[in-house]
Design an enzyme around this catalytic site. Structure first.
Site, PDB file in Angstrom:
ATOM      1  N   GLU A  95     -43.406  30.653  -2.577  1.00  0.00           N
ATOM      2  CA  GLU A  95     -43.965  29.821  -3.990  1.00  0.00           C
ATOM      3  C   GLU A  95     -42.226  28.623  -3.178  1.00  0.00           C
ATOM      4  OE1 GLU A  95     -44.723  27.135  -5.174  1.00  0.00           O
ATOM      5  OE2 GLU A  95     -45.382  27.736  -7.012  1.00  0.00           O
ATOM      6  N   ASP A  96     -42.020  27.929  -3.516  1.00  0.00           N
ATOM      7  CA  ASP A  96     -40.908  26.988  -3.669  1.00  0.00           C
ATOM      8  C   ASP A  96     -39.409  27.159  -4.482  1.00  0.00           C
ATOM      9  OD1 ASP A  96     -42.282  25.234  -5.440  1.00  0.00           O
ATOM     10  OD2 ASP A  96     -42.146  24.154  -4.490  1.00  0.00           O
ATOM     11  N   PHE A 148     -33.363  19.686 -12.785  1.00  0.00           N
ATOM     12  CA  PHE A 148     -34.305  19.486 -11.408  1.00  0.00           C
ATOM     13  C   PHE A 148     -33.578  19.498  -9.898  1.00  0.00           C
ATOM     14  CE2 PHE A 148     -38.148  17.221 -10.192  1.00  0.00           C
ATOM     15  CZ  PHE A 148     -38.725  18.488 -10.453  1.00  0.00           C
TER      16      PHE A 148
HETATM   17  P1  IMP Z   1     -44.181  26.704 -12.876  1.00  0.00           P
HETATM   18  O1  IMP Z   1     -45.651  27.404 -13.425  1.00  0.00           O
HETATM   19  O2  IMP Z   1     -43.807  26.231 -14.509  1.00  0.00           O
HETATM   20  O3  IMP Z   1     -43.265  28.236 -12.628  1.00  0.00           O
HETATM   21  O4  IMP Z   1     -43.941  25.818 -11.744  1.00  0.00           O
HETATM   22  C1  IMP Z   1     -43.627  25.572 -10.600  1.00  0.00           C
HETATM   23  C2  IMP Z   1     -43.549  24.523 -10.539  1.00  0.00           C
HETATM   24  O5  IMP Z   1     -42.844  23.363 -10.802  1.00  0.00           O
HETATM   25  C3  IMP Z   1     -43.519  24.974  -8.914  1.00  0.00           C
HETATM   26  O6  IMP Z   1     -44.283  25.879  -7.427  1.00  0.00           O
HETATM   27  C4  IMP Z   1     -42.602  23.347  -8.912  1.00  0.00           C
HETATM   28  O7  IMP Z   1     -43.770  22.716  -7.867  1.00  0.00           O
HETATM   29  C5  IMP Z   1     -42.153  22.777  -9.650  1.00  0.00           C
HETATM   30  N1  IMP Z   1     -41.306  22.705 -10.708  1.00  0.00           N
HETATM   31  C6  IMP Z   1     -40.368  23.142 -10.896  1.00  0.00           C
HETATM   32  N2  IMP Z   1     -39.688  23.334 -10.887  1.00  0.00           N
HETATM   33  C7  IMP Z   1     -38.795  21.921 -10.206  1.00  0.00           C
HETATM   34  C8  IMP Z   1     -37.856  21.419  -9.903  1.00  0.00           C
HETATM   35  O8  IMP Z   1     -36.861  21.288 -10.429  1.00  0.00           O
HETATM   36  N3  IMP Z   1     -37.742  20.118  -8.623  1.00  0.00           N
HETATM   37  C9  IMP Z   1     -39.275  20.329  -8.101  1.00  0.00           C
HETATM   38  N4  IMP Z   1     -40.687  20.939  -8.622  1.00  0.00           N
HETATM   39  C10 IMP Z   1     -40.231  22.524  -9.861  1.00  0.00           C
HETATM   40 MG    MG Z   2     -45.062  24.308  -6.450  1.00  0.00          MG
END
Ligand code: IMP
Ligand code: MG
Length: 177
Positions: A95-96, A148
């Protein structure tokens, strides 16, 4: 124009990804691994990571519903499923960034129902202070504060993925998203 400030420069990302790839290679100790990248954000990290793994590797991708702007919907919809059968395979979900943790928690649950031999999580960036579910990645390149960020695959409304550095976004009026 959004204001962008470098948080992690390219050279630091490259060397840390190599370190994590070495750690993964040591842990799997020659066992084959199926790397599953979470589209779209993980495409760059995935490409860098797999090229530094000293293991037999297969690569697949999954795409799930993503954020609109910067707000999590909390709902996971599969937009593109993996193409391979992971039964009996060692799966490494790549995951990113992990934010609330909801995406990977649900994805790991869904994939583990398909009977992999093992399933682990590797993320480029982690924002543990934002977590709303219990989820700890097995491998993490950088723990970052609650900002972000964009670049190295990460976007803000579809933009900035191509940046080599990871940058903090400050929207027009200097408010953070
Ligand atoms: P989670 O389910 O809230 O952990 O969502 C993770 C996803 O949210 C990542 O795969 C990103 O696509 C997006 N995301 C969360 N934080 C960021 C950020 O700081 N920049 C860009 N995308 C983010
Ligand atoms: Mg993502």
């Amino acid at each position: 124009m959004d204001k962008l400030e470098v948080m992690i420069p390219e050279d630091q990302i490259i060397s840390r990804v190599k370190e994590v790839a070495a750690e993964i290679s040591r842990d799997y100790n020659g066992e084959p691994v199926t790397v599953i990248g979470v589209l779209t954000g993980a495409f760059i990290f995935c490409a860098d990571l797999v090229r530094n793994l000293d293991l037999p590797v297969k690569i697949d991708f999954v795409q799930v519903s993503s954020y609109v702007g910067d707000t999590s919907t909390g709902e996971l919809k599969i937009k593109k499923d993996i193409s391979s059968d992971i039964k009996g395979e060692n799966v490494l979900l790549v995951e990113d960034i992990i934010d609330t943790g909801r995406t990977l928690l649900k994805l790991r649950q869904m994939l583990s129902e398909r009977g992999p031999k093992s399933i682990k999580i590797c993320t480029a960036f982690d924002k543990p202070s934002r977590r709303v579910v219990e989820l700890v990645p097995d491998y993490n390149c950088f723990t970052i504060p609650d900002s972000f960020v964009v670049g190295y695959g990460l976007d803000y409304d579809g933009e900035y993925r191509q940046f080599k550095d990871v940058k903090i976004v400050r929207i027009d009026d200097e408010q953070q998203p």
